[in-house]
Design a protein around this motif. Structure first.
Motif, mmCIF file in Angstrom:
data_model
loop_
_atom_site.group_PDB
_atom_site.id
_atom_site.type_symbol
_atom_site.label_atom_id
_atom_site.label_comp_id
_atom_site.label_asym_id
_atom_site.label_seq_id
_atom_site.Cartn_x
_atom_site.Cartn_y
_atom_site.Cartn_z
ATOM 1 N N PRO A 61 0.830 -1.209 0.000
ATOM 2 C CA PRO A 61 0.000 0.000 0.000
ATOM 3 C C PRO A 61 0.860 1.254 0.000
ATOM 4 C CG PRO A 61 -0.064 -1.117 2.147
ATOM 5 C CD PRO A 61 0.891 -1.879 1.294
ATOM 6 N N ASN A 62 0.395 2.289 -0.694
ATOM 7 C CA ASN A 62 1.250 3.466 -0.903
ATOM 8 C C ASN A 62 1.035 4.602 0.093
ATOM 9 O OD1 ASN A 62 -1.166 4.578 -1.748
ATOM 10 N ND2 ASN A 62 -0.510 4.997 -3.850
ATOM 11 N N GLY A 63 0.180 4.386 1.097
ATOM 12 C CA GLY A 63 -0.063 5.432 2.086
ATOM 13 C C GLY A 63 -1.133 6.416 1.687
ATOM 14 N N LYS A 64 -1.673 6.241 0.474
ATOM 15 C CA LYS A 64 -2.730 7.134 -0.024
ATOM 16 C C LYS A 64 -3.951 6.332 -0.492
ATOM 17 C CE LYS A 64 0.781 10.393 -1.680
ATOM 18 N NZ LYS A 64 1.362 11.055 -2.877
ATOM 19 N N GLY A 65 -3.982 5.055 -0.136
ATOM 20 C CA GLY A 65 -5.102 4.209 -0.525
ATOM 21 C C GLY A 65 -4.879 3.419 -1.792
ATOM 22 N N GLY A 66 -3.740 3.655 -2.467
ATOM 23 C CA GLY A 66 -3.443 2.951 -3.709
ATOM 24 C C GLY A 66 -2.390 1.871 -3.509
ATOM 25 N N ILE A 67 -1.888 1.334 -4.624
ATOM 26 C CA ILE A 67 -0.971 0.198 -4.596
ATOM 27 C C ILE A 67 0.371 0.587 -5.218
ATOM 28 C CG2 ILE A 67 -0.604 -2.167 -5.424
ATOM 29 C CD1 ILE A 67 -3.671 -2.469 -5.546
ATOM 30 N N VAL A 68 1.453 0.392 -4.464
ATOM 31 C CA VAL A 68 2.798 0.611 -4.992
ATOM 32 C C VAL A 68 3.113 -0.450 -6.042
ATOM 33 C CG1 VAL A 68 5.263 0.690 -4.450
ATOM 34 C CG2 VAL A 68 3.598 1.635 -2.838
ATOM 35 N N ASP A 69 2.797 -1.712 -5.697
ATOM 36 C CA ASP A 69 3.044 -2.837 -6.603
ATOM 37 C C ASP A 69 2.385 -4.076 -6.009
ATOM 38 O OD1 ASP A 69 4.010 -4.170 -8.821
ATOM 39 O OD2 ASP A 69 6.087 -4.284 -8.140
ATOM 40 N N ASP A 70 2.130 -5.072 -6.852
ATOM 41 C CA ASP A 70 1.767 -6.395 -6.350
ATOM 42 C C ASP A 70 2.974 -7.289 -6.567
ATOM 43 O OD1 ASP A 70 1.403 -6.391 -9.162
ATOM 44 O OD2 ASP A 70 -0.026 -8.046 -9.062
ATOM 45 N N PHE A 71 3.210 -8.227 -5.652
ATOM 46 C CA PHE A 71 4.430 -9.024 -5.723
ATOM 47 C C PHE A 71 4.266 -10.329 -4.961
ATOM 48 C CE2 PHE A 71 4.715 -6.069 -2.192
ATOM 49 C CZ PHE A 71 5.288 -6.789 -1.153
ATOM 50 N N LEU A 72 5.286 -11.169 -5.054
ATOM 51 C CA LEU A 72 5.314 -12.447 -4.354
ATOM 52 C C LEU A 72 6.347 -12.394 -3.238
ATOM 53 C CD1 LEU A 72 5.302 -14.972 -7.354
ATOM 54 C CD2 LEU A 72 3.344 -14.188 -6.004
ATOM 55 N N ILE A 73 6.046 -13.077 -2.140
ATOM 56 C CA ILE A 73 6.997 -13.236 -1.045
ATOM 57 C C ILE A 73 7.309 -14.720 -0.891
ATOM 58 C CG2 ILE A 73 7.468 -12.941 1.410
ATOM 59 C CD1 ILE A 73 5.514 -10.623 1.463
ATOM 60 N N TYR A 74 8.585 -15.077 -0.996
ATOM 61 C CA TYR A 74 9.063 -16.441 -0.778
ATOM 62 C C TYR A 74 9.704 -16.497 0.612
ATOM 63 C CZ TYR A 74 8.830 -17.604 -5.826
ATOM 64 O OH TYR A 74 8.425 -17.846 -7.110
ATOM 65 N N ARG A 75 9.237 -17.410 1.454
ATOM 66 C CA ARG A 75 9.905 -17.569 2.757
ATOM 67 C C ARG A 75 10.949 -18.677 2.647
ATOM 68 N NH1 ARG A 75 8.325 -18.166 9.130
ATOM 69 N NH2 ARG A 75 9.642 -19.990 9.498
ATOM 70 N N ILE A 76 12.223 -18.281 2.718
ATOM 71 C CA ILE A 76 13.322 -19.240 2.724
ATOM 72 C C ILE A 76 13.445 -19.845 4.121
ATOM 73 C CG2 ILE A 76 15.753 -19.623 2.205
ATOM 74 C CD1 ILE A 76 14.113 -18.549 -0.195
ATOM 75 N N ASP A 77 13.506 -18.964 5.140
ATOM 76 C CA ASP A 77 13.452 -19.384 6.539
ATOM 77 C C ASP A 77 12.911 -18.208 7.337
ATOM 78 O OD1 ASP A 77 15.652 -17.622 7.320
ATOM 79 O OD2 ASP A 77 17.018 -19.101 6.480
ATOM 80 N N ALA A 78 12.886 -18.327 8.657
ATOM 81 C CA ALA A 78 12.242 -17.326 9.510
ATOM 82 C C ALA A 78 12.858 -15.936 9.383
ATOM 83 C CB ALA A 78 12.284 -17.782 10.962
ATOM 84 N N GLU A 79 14.120 -15.866 8.924
ATOM 85 C CA GLU A 79 14.781 -14.567 8.807
ATOM 86 C C GLU A 79 15.253 -14.270 7.388
ATOM 87 O OE1 GLU A 79 17.808 -13.942 11.717
ATOM 88 O OE2 GLU A 79 16.471 -14.328 13.416
ATOM 89 N N THR A 80 14.725 -15.005 6.404
ATOM 90 C CA THR A 80 15.146 -14.798 5.016
ATOM 91 C C THR A 80 13.948 -14.894 4.075
ATOM 92 O OG1 THR A 80 17.240 -15.899 5.568
ATOM 93 C CG2 THR A 80 16.804 -15.475 3.234
ATOM 94 N N TYR A 81 13.692 -13.810 3.336
ATOM 95 C CA TYR A 81 12.562 -13.757 2.418
ATOM 96 C C TYR A 81 13.038 -13.199 1.074
ATOM 97 C CZ TYR A 81 9.799 -14.207 6.699
ATOM 98 O OH TYR A 81 9.273 -14.643 7.892
ATOM 99 N N LEU A 82 12.450 -13.701 0.010
ATOM 100 C CA LEU A 82 12.729 -13.190 -1.328
ATOM 101 C C LEU A 82 11.457 -12.564 -1.883
ATOM 102 C CD1 LEU A 82 14.617 -12.972 -3.827
ATOM 103 C CD2 LEU A 82 13.699 -15.187 -4.568
ATOM 104 N N LEU A 83 11.538 -11.298 -2.286
ATOM 105 C CA LEU A 83 10.407 -10.610 -2.915
ATOM 106 C C LEU A 83 10.612 -10.623 -4.418
ATOM 107 C CD1 LEU A 83 10.122 -7.400 -0.673
ATOM 108 C CD2 LEU A 83 9.530 -9.769 -0.126
ATOM 109 N N VAL A 84 9.586 -11.022 -5.158
ATOM 110 C CA VAL A 84 9.639 -11.002 -6.621
ATOM 111 C C VAL A 84 8.655 -9.937 -7.089
ATOM 112 C CG1 VAL A 84 9.400 -12.337 -8.739
ATOM 113 C CG2 VAL A 84 10.225 -13.450 -6.652
#
Length: 366
Positions: free
Chosen positions: A87-110
């Motif tokens: 969310p962009n703070g104005k009610g709109g969308i910055v982007d849509d994306f995927l979140i991959y959880r590698i482990d509890a402290e490692t994530y990959l955003l696509v």
């Protein structure tokens, strides 16, 4: 213009190339309709190396992602993927994306190719309050990673033949790190933008050649074809998937876009615009993104006006095409909420003519 690790192969195959999101990308090889049908009936290989990949790491990765995305990231487990939006703070969308959880402290955003810089700046803006340092816990690896999408009913057989462990029956929206064509630690995910069975394959640029060669060798007996961005767009539209810049953008709310299912008001999840989204949900939406099929003969296009049967403007088309599988004009667009119910007849204004269409439930092609 940048080139991907596969650009030379596309040119050798006679692809129609064009600039897209800062890259020289293949738009089509044998024709959009032919490629579209190949993916629906057999298998297709897409170069999607222009997409962005951003790592988020450290003990504060989860609270950071909970703040900058609408979906509930705490529901992820190792090897699971989540679709979400920022969310962009104005009610709109910055982007849509995927979140991959590698482990509890490692994530990959696509993230989307055209939004890499924008998304990076957005993430950096909010990183400091969670103790994430750009270049360290927050790292943009987009230029280092090549990505292929293998899609279609024959994709599982093609992929399994070149992997060292089972991938053909992977659960939708999960991933594994496997050895592919002798290359170790390749991320293979059971995702896609076509609605068909398939995989996204992430590798280092320097490992692209052996994986490319292996996929084509394995795919030969399964009718594998090269697919460009043109068919990628018609395939996603038939399945009713949103395209950033067309169906969603900085002016559209995820609730209006039918993305309420990735907007989670979970206890303790203080995401950007939460109060605004809760108010919008309580007050009711003034417009909604809908799918529609043409009744009259015609092809809807982006930004065409949508009118009621009396000719009054009620919205606009965001995406439209002639469906290669259904042989009818289809599209998505925002309409005033009273016209959003399936079965409602509307008009698409095509070159000054009001052509009849009807609102339908998504996806168009099942």
């Amino acid at each position: 213009m940048k080139e991907t690790a596969f650009t030379k192969y596309h040119i050798e195959m006679g692809a129609k190339m064009a600039p897209f999101a800062g890259y020289t990308m293949p738009i089509e090889f044998t024709g959009i309709n032919d490629e579209h049908i190949a993916v629906r009936e057999r298998a297709g290989l897409f170069d999607v190396s222009h997409m962005g990949e951003i790592w988020v790491k450290g003990p504060n990765a989860l609270p950071f992602l909970q703040h900058v995305s609408t979906n509930d990231v705490s529901l992820l487990f190792d090897g699971k993927i989540q679709y979400t939006c920022a969310p962009n703070g104005k009610g709109g969308i910055v982007d849509d994306f995927l979140i991959y959880r590698i482990d509890a402290e490692t994530y990959l955003l696509v993230v989307n190719a055209s939004n890499i810089e924008k998304d990076w700046n957005f993430l950096v803006e909010h990183a400091a309050k969670f103790g994430l340092t750009p270049g360290k816990e927050l790292y943009n690896a987009s230029d280092e990673i090549a990505q292929l999408a293998l899609q279609g009913p024959n994709a599982p057989q093609i992929m399994q033949a070149i992997c060292d462990e089972p991938v053909a029956d992977m659960e939708y929206y999960t991933f594994k790190k496997v050895t592919v064509a002798g290359v170790k630690d390749v991320i293979v995910s059971a995702t896609g933008y076509t609605g068909e069975k398939g995989f996204e394959i992430y590798m280092a640029n320097e490992d692209a050649a052996p994986i490319w060669d292996a996929i084509w060798k394995s795919g030969k007996e399964h009718g594998l074809q090269a697919i460009g961005l043109g068919a990628r767009d018609t395939l996603r539209l038939e399945k009713g998937f949103c395209l950033y810049g067309n169906d969603i953008d900085d002016t559209t709310s995820p609730l209006e876009a039918g993305l309420g299912w990735i907007t989670k008001f979970a206890e303790g999840k203080d995401f950007i615009d939460r109060d605004r989204m809760e108010l919008l949900k309580a007050e009711g939406l003034q417009k909604r993104l809908v799918g529609f099929e043409m009744i009259d003969r015609g092809i809807p296009r982006h930004d065409y006006e949508i009118a009621d049967l009396e000719g009054n403007k009620i919205g606009h088309v965001t995406s439209g095409t002639m469906s290669p599988m259904l042989k009818v004009g289809i599209g998505m667009g925002y309409v005033a909420t009273p016209f959003a119910k399936a079965g409602t007849e509307i008009c698409i204004v095509v070159r000054g003519r009001n052509l009849k269409a009807k609102v339908v439930k998504l996806p168009f092609f099942k």
